[in-house]
Design an enzyme around this catalytic site. Structure first.
Site, PDB file in Angstrom:
ATOM      1  CG  HIS A 184     -45.196 -10.739 -13.078  1.00  0.00           C
ATOM      2  ND1 HIS A 184     -46.561 -10.601 -13.202  1.00  0.00           N
ATOM      3  CD2 HIS A 184     -44.726 -10.964 -14.332  1.00  0.00           C
ATOM      4  CE1 HIS A 184     -46.889 -10.735 -14.472  1.00  0.00           C
ATOM      5  NE2 HIS A 184     -45.796 -10.948 -15.170  1.00  0.00           N
TER       6      HIS A 184
ATOM      7  CD  GLU B  27     -49.030  -9.373 -10.268  1.00  0.00           C
ATOM      8  OE1 GLU B  27     -48.502  -9.871 -11.295  1.00  0.00           O
ATOM      9  OE2 GLU B  27     -50.248  -9.427 -10.077  1.00  0.00           O
TER      10      GLU B  27
ATOM     11  CG  ASN C  99     -50.357 -11.510 -16.583  1.00  0.00           C
ATOM     12  OD1 ASN C  99     -50.513 -10.503 -17.260  1.00  0.00           O
ATOM     13  ND2 ASN C  99     -49.171 -12.056 -16.373  1.00  0.00           N
TER      14      ASN C  99
ATOM     15  CB  SER D 116     -46.541 -14.399 -17.333  1.00  0.00           C
ATOM     16  OG  SER D 116     -45.475 -13.982 -18.098  1.00  0.00           O
TER      17      SER D 116
HETATM   18  P1  NAI Z   1     -37.810 -14.103 -24.634  1.00  0.00           P
HETATM   19  O1  NAI Z   1     -38.150 -15.237 -25.528  1.00  0.00           O
HETATM   20  O2  NAI Z   1     -37.706 -12.732 -25.190  1.00  0.00           O
HETATM   21  O3  NAI Z   1     -36.419 -14.411 -23.873  1.00  0.00           O
HETATM   22  C1  NAI Z   1     -36.126 -15.616 -23.248  1.00  0.00           C
HETATM   23  C2  NAI Z   1     -34.615 -15.796 -23.255  1.00  0.00           C
HETATM   24  O4  NAI Z   1     -34.293 -16.896 -22.386  1.00  0.00           O
HETATM   25  C3  NAI Z   1     -34.020 -16.104 -24.613  1.00  0.00           C
HETATM   26  O5  NAI Z   1     -32.926 -15.234 -24.868  1.00  0.00           O
HETATM   27  C4  NAI Z   1     -33.538 -17.572 -24.486  1.00  0.00           C
HETATM   28  O6  NAI Z   1     -32.349 -17.811 -25.232  1.00  0.00           O
HETATM   29  C5  NAI Z   1     -33.277 -17.663 -22.993  1.00  0.00           C
HETATM   30  N1  NAI Z   1     -33.355 -19.012 -22.432  1.00  0.00           N
HETATM   31  C6  NAI Z   1     -34.284 -19.969 -22.667  1.00  0.00           C
HETATM   32  N2  NAI Z   1     -34.037 -21.057 -21.906  1.00  0.00           N
HETATM   33  C7  NAI Z   1     -32.931 -20.769 -21.170  1.00  0.00           C
HETATM   34  C8  NAI Z   1     -32.188 -21.492 -20.179  1.00  0.00           C
HETATM   35  N3  NAI Z   1     -32.519 -22.712 -19.809  1.00  0.00           N
HETATM   36  N4  NAI Z   1     -31.106 -20.881 -19.632  1.00  0.00           N
HETATM   37  C9  NAI Z   1     -30.750 -19.619 -20.010  1.00  0.00           C
HETATM   38  N5  NAI Z   1     -31.403 -18.910 -20.924  1.00  0.00           N
HETATM   39  C10 NAI Z   1     -32.484 -19.475 -21.497  1.00  0.00           C
HETATM   40  O7  NAI Z   1     -38.889 -14.166 -23.426  1.00  0.00           O
HETATM   41  P2  NAI Z   1     -39.478 -12.971 -22.541  1.00  0.00           P
HETATM   42  O8  NAI Z   1     -40.636 -12.366 -23.215  1.00  0.00           O
HETATM   43  O9  NAI Z   1     -38.363 -12.102 -22.080  1.00  0.00           O
HETATM   44  O10 NAI Z   1     -40.070 -13.789 -21.286  1.00  0.00           O
HETATM   45  C11 NAI Z   1     -39.239 -14.368 -20.319  1.00  0.00           C
HETATM   46  C12 NAI Z   1     -40.070 -14.689 -19.075  1.00  0.00           C
HETATM   47  O11 NAI Z   1     -40.686 -13.490 -18.588  1.00  0.00           O
HETATM   48  C13 NAI Z   1     -41.181 -15.697 -19.279  1.00  0.00           C
HETATM   49  O12 NAI Z   1     -41.312 -16.449 -18.100  1.00  0.00           O
HETATM   50  C14 NAI Z   1     -42.407 -14.799 -19.482  1.00  0.00           C
HETATM   51  O13 NAI Z   1     -43.601 -15.467 -19.123  1.00  0.00           O
HETATM   52  C15 NAI Z   1     -42.096 -13.687 -18.498  1.00  0.00           C
HETATM   53  N6  NAI Z   1     -42.740 -12.406 -18.749  1.00  0.00           N
HETATM   54  C16 NAI Z   1     -42.837 -11.899 -20.024  1.00  0.00           C
HETATM   55  C17 NAI Z   1     -43.438 -10.662 -20.224  1.00  0.00           C
HETATM   56  C18 NAI Z   1     -43.525 -10.078 -21.592  1.00  0.00           C
HETATM   57  O14 NAI Z   1     -44.268  -9.093 -21.769  1.00  0.00           O
HETATM   58  N7  NAI Z   1     -42.802 -10.591 -22.597  1.00  0.00           N
HETATM   59  C19 NAI Z   1     -43.993  -9.876 -19.108  1.00  0.00           C
HETATM   60  C20 NAI Z   1     -43.740 -10.459 -17.807  1.00  0.00           C
HETATM   61  C21 NAI Z   1     -43.171 -11.693 -17.655  1.00  0.00           C
END
Ligand code: NAI
Length: 286
Positions: free
Chosen positions: A141, A153, A191, A120
């Site tokens: 993104h 994006e 963002n 993000s």
């Molecule tokens: P989340 O916390 O729901 O999921 C992250 C997942 O990654 C978890 O299942 C965790 O176990 C796994 N994980 C962590 N480190 C890891 C590694 N080294 N290797 C493999 N798996 C690993 O997070 P979310 O919300 O899905 O966000 C993920 C990314 O997407 C972040 O970079 C966030 O900034 C970005 N993002 C999030 C949005 C949102 O609305 N939640 C929107 C757009 C982008």
């Protein structure tokens, strides 16, 4: 550039499961990798629920939903990503952890495989610098909820090659999404505009100006926004919003991006919004 048919998704959380789903529905084979087995199980369950919703709405047939599910496999073993044409990471929002993933991918994938990040707010240029072939790194993104939101994006790092940008833009269209390209900058475009508005709404709550419900209602009724900024912050995750504000604040070194003290407190308290059951509203967990 070879056809991008084998997709890898690292991180099976909110975003990773949605990303895997849209690729699978569009006919791609997807391998989802996560450190945590329970996260992979949850991702499969949430994909099934989301696909069933699409069947009920009539946008997918039951056999199409089943075929999409059959195209998704999952693993905790990182090295199984070695045959992927493109790997999209959606893991924790930390430069050091994402950079480590890119270095590890460099070690196992073909030299022409593409590495996309769903970050993000992290600089794609810094992320690309972690790769020995930085021209293959790009931002893809997606927005939450991925199956619903139209925009992707596309963020070009300073190093991203034209061929990679073109291939990823075409791929985005092929999965039925709309690509829009931006150069790399703090918060990119969406963002940079959105997070300060959520942050300012939180400052209004902090200053006791109005209730969260009324602030949201004002932006819906007065600015014609489909959802108020606080409900949107709860949906995105307040920890993610705080991360974006910190990136803007430190990156541009400008006080107009200072995170609200209340936003910091909410995150410290574990009130992260929908995903934790509590944010500016309560969300009963099933
Ligand atoms: P989340 O916390 O729901 O999921 C992250 C997942 O990654 C978890 O299942 C965790 O176990 C796994 N994980 C962590 N480190 C890891 C590694 N080294 N290797 C493999 N798996 C690993 O997070 P979310 O919300 O899905 O966000 C993920 C990314 O997407 C972040 O970079 C966030 O900034 C970005 N993002 C999030 C949005 C949102 O609305 N939640 C929107 C757009 C982008």
């Amino acid at each position: 550039m070879t056809e991008l048919s084998k997709i890898g998704v690292i991180g099976a959380g909110t975003m990773g499961s949605g990303i895997a789903q849209v690729f699978a529905v569009a006919g791609h084979h997807v391998l989802m990798q996560d450190l945590s087995e329970p996260a992979l199980d949850r991702a499969r369950r949430s994909m099934e629920t989301s696909l069933q919703r699409l069947v009920k709405k009539g946008s997918l047939t039951e056999p199409q939903a089943a075929a999409a599910m059959a195209r998704v496999s999952s693993t905790t073993v990182f090295d199984l990503l070695d045959d992927r044409d493109i790997v999209i990471e959606a893991i924790i929002e930390r430069l050091d952890v994402k950079a480590e993933v890119i270095r590890k991918l460099d070690g196992i994938c073909r030299h022409d495989a593409i590495f996309a990040s769903n970050t993000s707010s992290i600089s794609l240029t810094e992320l690309a610098a972690a790769s020995a072939h930085p021209g293959r790194v790009i931002g893809m993104h997606f927005f939450n909820p991925v199956p619903v939101m139209q925009l992707v994006e596309i963020i070009r790092a300073l190093q991203t090659t034209d061929a990679v940008a073109e291939a990823v833009t075409d791929l985005t269209r092929a999965i039925g999404k709309t690509p829009r390209v931006s150069k790399d900058s703090y918060g990119f475009i969406v963002n940079r505009l959105l997070a300060p508005q959520i942050n300012e709404a939180i400052n209004c709550v902090y200053e006791g100006l109005a209730t969260p419900e009324d602030i949201d209602s004002m932006m819906k009724l007065g600015a014609n926004h489909p959802m108020g900024p606080l409900a949107l912050g709860d949906l995105i995750g307040l920890d993610v919003v705080l991360n974006i504000m910190e990136t803007l604040y430190q990156g541009f070194d400008d006080p107009k991006y200072r995170p609200s003290p209340l936003l910091k407190q909410m995150v410290a308290a574990g009130y992260l919004g929908r995903k934790s059951g509590k944010g500016f509203a309560d969300y009963p967990q099933h």
